[in-house]
Scaffold this active site. Structure first.
Site, PDB file in Angstrom:
ATOM      1  N   ASP A  52      50.725  35.902  85.505  1.00 13.34           N
ATOM      2  CA  ASP A  52      50.749  37.226  86.114  1.00 13.34           C
ATOM      3  C   ASP A  52      51.986  37.431  86.984  1.00 13.34           C
ATOM      4  O   ASP A  52      52.749  36.495  87.260  1.00 13.34           O
ATOM      5  CB  ASP A  52      49.504  37.425  86.981  1.00 13.34           C
ATOM      6  N   TYR A 111      47.007  23.829  86.264  1.00 11.06           N
ATOM      7  CA  TYR A 111      47.572  24.705  87.290  1.00 11.06           C
ATOM      8  C   TYR A 111      47.609  23.983  88.632  1.00 11.06           C
ATOM      9  O   TYR A 111      46.750  23.144  88.937  1.00 11.06           O
ATOM     10  CB  TYR A 111      46.747  25.986  87.432  1.00 11.06           C
TER      11      TYR A 111
END
Length: 260
Positions: A52, A111
């Site tokens: 994003d 992540y």
């Protein structure tokens, strides 16, 4: 058409995420622009996942199909030259089988989220970490995180814009570690799964911050999962501290590439 895998590092600030958008600066758009400097016909390009706006990449992986045979090191160097002055770097490049796919061949994504606890504003890491002005109880956060491991319906921790067919995901790792930080403490979240829902990591971290701050009991994470309702989620934290750290494949094509 030879296919090349690219491992990509980027600073997410200033980009509207990975995916190409008309009129908006994106990481994919910058990479495609660099590729057209090398070959006039834009190669087919696909990535392991879409990050994003504001999210960073340490080990994003993409593939591109080129018209001619390139030496992998020369292709990496040429792309890095044409990517300037963008804060994007190709850190590895490898020739792969034509059937290999950056997204569909992946078996896991890792992540990293960086959260800094200190009262003074962050200067050198501005835009690279999320900051809490108050101390957090790391043990309570670990207790809350343990409830999230395994296979669950993560509707509560899923963006309403998520396009995934199912909210059921398996969270393999959600580890928290503490590190010394200038006049404070850094908490690092290491999160691993085969795939993630839109905003899932930022939603999990934002809710665990509430646990660490004492606003939520660790057991509330169980209630949030069971609710299967977005309103049961804590605040979604900003993208600043989130990094796509690594993409896993059955064989590491960057350490075992096909010979050029």
């Amino acid at each position: 058409m030879p296919r090349y895998a690219l491992k990509i590092e980027y600073h997410g600030q200033g980009f509207y995420g990975w995916q190409r958008q008309n009129g908006m600066p994106t990481v994919q758009g910058a990479l495609e622009q660099a590729l057209t400097k090398l070959e006039s016909d834009l190669p087919n390009i696909a990535a392991a996942g879409r990050t994003d706006t504001g999210v960073h990449g340490l080990g994003q992986v993409a593939h591109c199909d080129m018209q001619k045979d390139w030496d992998s090191e020369k292709l990496k160097g040429a792309l890095n030259f044409h990517l300037k002055p963008n804060k994007i770097a190709i850190i590895a490049c490898a020739l792969v089988d034509p059937e290999w796919h950056a997204r569909f061949s992946a078996v896991g994504r890792d992540y990293l989220f960086r959260l800094v606890c200190r009262r003074a504003p962050v200067t050198h890491d501005a835009g690279l970490v999320w900051q809490s002005r108050h101390p957090l109880n790391i043990e309570a956060m670990r207790e809350g995180a343990a409830y999230l491991l395994g296979t669950h319906d993560f509707t509560t921790f899923r963006s309403t814009m998520c396009q995934a067919k199912s909210p059921v995901k398996t969270l393999d790792v959600l580890d928290l570690s503490t590190h010394d930080y200038h006049a404070g403490t850094e908490i690092r979240f290491h999160v691993k799964a085969r795939s993630f829902l839109h905003n899932q990591v930022r939603s999990l971290v934002g809710s665990l911050e509430r646990v660490g701050a004492g606003a939520w009991a660790p057991e509330r994470m169980v209630e949030a999962l069971a609710a299967q309702d977005r309103s049961a989620c804590g605040p979604v934290c900003p993208p600043d501290g989130l990094y796509l750290e690594n993409v896993r494949y059955p064989t590491d094509v960057f350490t075992q590439p096909i010979s050029n």
